[in-house]
Design a protein around this motif. Structure first.
Motif, PDB file in Angstrom:
ATOM      1  N   ARG A  46       5.306  39.370 -45.970  1.00  0.00           N
ATOM      2  CA  ARG A  46       6.542  38.937 -45.303  1.00  0.00           C
ATOM      3  C   ARG A  46       7.678  38.783 -46.300  1.00  0.00           C
ATOM      4  N   GLY A  47       7.375  38.146 -47.438  1.00  0.00           N
ATOM      5  CA  GLY A  47       8.394  37.928 -48.447  1.00  0.00           C
ATOM      6  C   GLY A  47       8.917  39.228 -49.031  1.00  0.00           C
ATOM      7  N   LYS A  48       8.023  40.189 -49.278  1.00  0.00           N
ATOM      8  CA  LYS A  48       8.452  41.463 -49.850  1.00  0.00           C
ATOM      9  C   LYS A  48       9.304  42.261 -48.877  1.00  0.00           C
ATOM     10  N   ILE A  49       8.967  42.194 -47.590  1.00  0.00           N
ATOM     11  CA  ILE A  49       9.795  42.877 -46.588  1.00  0.00           C
ATOM     12  C   ILE A  49      11.186  42.243 -46.547  1.00  0.00           C
ATOM     13  N   ALA A  50      11.242  40.905 -46.582  1.00  0.00           N
ATOM     14  CA  ALA A  50      12.540  40.214 -46.535  1.00  0.00           C
ATOM     15  C   ALA A  50      13.390  40.573 -47.746  1.00  0.00           C
ATOM     16  N   VAL A  51      12.778  40.628 -48.943  1.00  0.00           N
ATOM     17  CA  VAL A  51      13.531  40.968 -50.156  1.00  0.00           C
ATOM     18  C   VAL A  51      14.004  42.416 -50.096  1.00  0.00           C
ATOM     19  N   GLY A  52      13.129  43.332 -49.658  1.00  0.00           N
ATOM     20  CA  GLY A  52      13.531  44.728 -49.527  1.00  0.00           C
ATOM     21  C   GLY A  52      14.662  44.896 -48.524  1.00  0.00           C
ATOM     22  N   TRP A  53      14.578  44.169 -47.423  1.00  0.00           N
ATOM     23  CA  TRP A  53      15.629  44.177 -46.393  1.00  0.00           C
ATOM     24  C   TRP A  53      16.950  43.724 -47.011  1.00  0.00           C
TER      25      TRP A  53
END
Length: 541
Positions: free
Chosen positions: A146-153
Motif C-alpha cells: 500500500r505504501g509503495k503504491i501511494a509513493v509511486g502515485w
C-alpha cells in the motif's frame, strides 16, 4: 548601521513565529506544516500586530521552492515508480483529471475563466509529499505494498505538477491572443524545455557528478555542502536565465541528475538543514497571502473546495484502485493518503495569482482547503484504520485459525529491514518462529513450514496471547519505536519470567530503559558497528 533591516526582520520574524506555531502544532499532534502556515497568517497584513515584508518574504520563498524541488528531484526514484507503474501511472493521471474537472466545474459556477478553472483544479488534485510520507511512516506502512503504491502515485502527481508549472507562464502569455497565440507560446515553451532537458542530459549529466566527486575527494565537508547548494541554485537560475524555464524545473532536474550519483544521499543530508529552513519560510510566505476572512465571506465555495479535496479525490482514487483489483484495504489507504493538498498546491496558487490566471479568492480557497484537509487527514486515517480491518485478506485476518506454536519457540516482533534478516537466519537454523507484524501486506512475509505469521499490533494483548509467550524461550523485538518496545518488554517479562528478551534500541538511553523494563539484551547499531571494527582491528592478518 541599523541593527534591524527588512531582510533580517523578515527572516527572524518568520522563523521565530514558525517555531512557536510549529511547536504548538506538534504539541497538539497536528502536522507542523499547519503551524508554519498559521505563522504566516499571524505575520500577514490580514491580522493585527507584526506584519512582515511581503516582497522580501516572496523572494525568500523562491529559494524555498528551489530547494524543495531540488529535494524532490534527489528523492525521485525511477525504480520505485516502475515497481508500481501499472497502477500508479494510470491511477494518478486519471485521479488528476477527475479532480481537475471537478475544480473547473466549481470555478465555472463561481464565474472564473477557463484558464483559472484549470489552475484551480490542478491545485486541488495533488497531495502533499510531506503530509503523505509522514502519515505512512507513523502508521508503519511505508514499506508495504500500500505504501509503495501511494509513493509511486505521488511521484506521478509531482511530475505532472512540474509540467504544469512549466506550462502556466505560456498559458498566461497566450491567453490574451486567442487560440493560435496560446499554441504558439506553448510550442515555444516546449521547445525551450526540450532544449534545457537535452543540455542537462548531455552536459549536466557529466559535469555535475564529476564536480561533486572532485569536491568530495578534497575531504572538505564545508566545500561539499557549498557545492551541492551551488549546483541546486545555479542550475535553477541558469535554467530561468538561459532557457526561460522555471526555477522549479531547473532545480528538479539538478536533483534528479544528482540522484544518479553514489553521493546523492550525502548531498541530501548536507543540504537538509538549509532546505528545511527555507521551506519553512516558503510556507510562512504562503500563509501571509491567506485572507482568513474567506472562511466567513465564502462559506459555500470553501465547502465545495474541501469536498473536492477530501470526498471527490478520495472516491476517485478508491474506485481506480478497486478497478485494478487491489484489496479494499489498499484502496482505502490510497484514498486517505490523497485526501489533502500541500506544497505544489501552494506553488500553483501563488504562481497562478501572480500570472493573473486566478483571482485572489481562488488562492485563499486553495490555502484554506489545504489547512482544513491537512488537519482532517489524521482523522481520515483513523477511520480507515478502524473500519478497513473488515477488508483485510482472509489468510491474515483469520488470526484465530492460526495453530498454536510448539513449546520453546521464538517470537519475532516486526518484519521490516532488521526483522526480516533475523527471521531468515532463525528459519535457516531450523527454529520454530512466530512473527508478529502490524501490516498484512508487509513485503517478504515468509511462507515457511516453521513460520507462523500473526497480524496485529504487538502492544495489544491479542497478538501476544496468540504467540504463546508463556511457552516461548526467546523474544526478539526488531521494531524501532522505543515507547512500544518498552511496553512489549514489560508485558512479556510478566507473562514469562524465564524468557530471554533481545530488543532493538536506537541509543544508549533506550538501552537503559529496556533493561529496566526487563530486557536481557538491548542492541544499538552504533555499538555493533564499533564492536565489529574493534574485532577486525585485533584480528590477526
Amino acid at each position: 548601521m541599523p541593527h534591524a533591516t527588512p531582510l533580517i526582520a523578515t527572516i527572524v520574524g518568520g522563523l521565530t513565529l514558525a517555531f512557536i506555531f510549529g511547536a504548538v502544532a506538534q504539541r497538539l499532534r497536528i502536522p507542523p506544516l499547519v503551524g508554519y502556515l498559521m505563522a504566516g497568517v499571524a505575520a500577514g497584513p490580514f491580522t493585527p500586530g507584526y506584519v512582515a515584508d511581503q516582497h522580501l518574504a516572496n523572494e525568500l520563498a523562491e529559494l524555498g521552492v528551489i530547494l524543495l524541488m531540488f529535494g524532490v528531484g534527489l528523492h525521485f526514484s525511477v525504480r520505485d515508480l516502475m515497481a508500481v507503474r501499472k497502477i500508479a501511472i494510470p491511477g494518478a493521471v486519471t485521479q488528476i483529471a477527475v479532480a481537475t474537472l471537478m475544480g473547473m466545474g466549481l470555478a465555472a459556477l463561481l464565474g472564473w475563466s477557463l484558464a483559472g478553472g484549470i489552475v484551480f483544479g490542478l491545485a486541488l488534485s495533488v497531495a502533499s509529499t510531506v503530509v503523505l510520507l509522514r502519515a505512512l511512516q507513523e502508521r508503519k506502512i511505508l514499506d508495504t505494498e500500500r505504501g509503495k503504491i501511494a509513493v509511486g502515485w505521488l511521484i506521478v502527481e509531482d511530475l505532472a505538477m512540474v509540467l504544469a508549472l512549466v506550462l502556466l507562464p505560456a498559458l498566461a502569455q497566450g491567453g490574451s491572443g486567442g487560440g493560435s497565440a496560446i499554441w504558439a507560446v506553448l510550442a515555444l515553451t516546449v521547445g525551450k524545455v526540450i532544449a534545457f532537458i537535452a543540455f542537462m542530459m548531455i552536459v549536466g549529466r557529466r559535469v555535475i557528478p564529476w564536480a561533486l566527486h572532485y569536491v568530495a575527494h578534497t575531504g572538505s565537508r564545508e566545500l561539499f555542502r557549498l557545492a551541492v547548494l551551488a549546483i541546486a541554485l545555479g542550475v535553477a537560475f541558469g535554467a530561468a536565465m538561459l532557457f526561460g524555464v522555471s526555477f522549479a524545473l531547473g532545480a528538479f532536474f539538478a536533483g534528479m541528475i544528482l540522484a544518479e550519483s553514489p553521493l546523492s544521499q550525502r548531498a541530501a543530508n548536507e543540504t537538509l538543514p538549509l532546505r528545511d529552513a527555507f521551506a519553512v519560510l516558503f510556507f510562512v510566505s504562503v500563509g501571509m497571502l491567506f485572507n482568513p476572512h474567506v472562511v466567513t465571506d465564502e462559506p459555500l465555495p470553501l465547502l465545495g473546495t474541501v469536498a473536492i479535496i477530501i470526498v471527490g479525490k478520495s472516491i476517485a482514487a478508491l474506485a481506480i484502485v478497486m478497478a485494478f483489483r487491489h484489496s479494499a484495504a489498499t484502496a482505502l489507504t490510497i484514498a486517505a493518503s490523497l485526501a489533502q493538498i500541500g506544497e505544489f498546491s501552494f506553488i500553483l496558487a501563488t504562481m497562478g495569482h501572480e500570472l493573473k490566471l486566478i483571482p485572489a479568492v481562488a488562492r485563499d480557497l486553495i490555502l484554506a482547503g489545504a489547512i482544513i484537509s491537512i488537519l482532517l487527514n489524521p482523522l481520515i486515517f483513523a477511520i480507515v484504520g478502524r473500519y478497513g480491518r473488515k477488508w483485510m485478506p482472509e489468510k491474515v485476518a483469520d488470526e484465530a485459525a492460526t495453530p498454536p506454536p510448539p513449546r520453546g519457540h521464538v517470537v519475532l516482533i516486526g518484519y521490516g529491514r532488521v526483522g526480516s534478516l533475523v527471521g531468515r537466519k532463525l528459519l535457516e537454523a531450523g527454529e520454530q518462529v512466530t512473527i508478529i507484524e502490524a501490516q498484512p501486506d508487509a513485503t517478504g512475509l515468509p511462507e515457511h513450514p516453521n513460520a507462523t505469521v500473526l497480524i496485529g499490533n504487538a502492544c495489544e494483548a491479542s497478538p501476544l496471547d496468540q504467540a504463546r509467550l508463556e511457552k516461548a524461550r526467546l523474544l526478539c523485538i526488531a521494531i524501532a519505536e522505543g515507547f512500544e518496545v518498552g511496553q512489549i518488554v514489560e508485558r512479556a517479562r510478566k507473562a514469562n519470567p524465564a524468557i530471554r528478551i533481545i530488543a532493538r534500541a536506537q541509543d544508549e538511553a533506550e538501552v537503559e530503559h529496556f533493561s529496566k523494563m526487563g530486557a536481557d539484551v538491548a542492541i544499538t547499531g552504533e555499538r555493533e558497528i564499533a564492536r565489529s571494527m574493534v574485532d577486525y582491528a585485533f584480528k590477526p592478518r
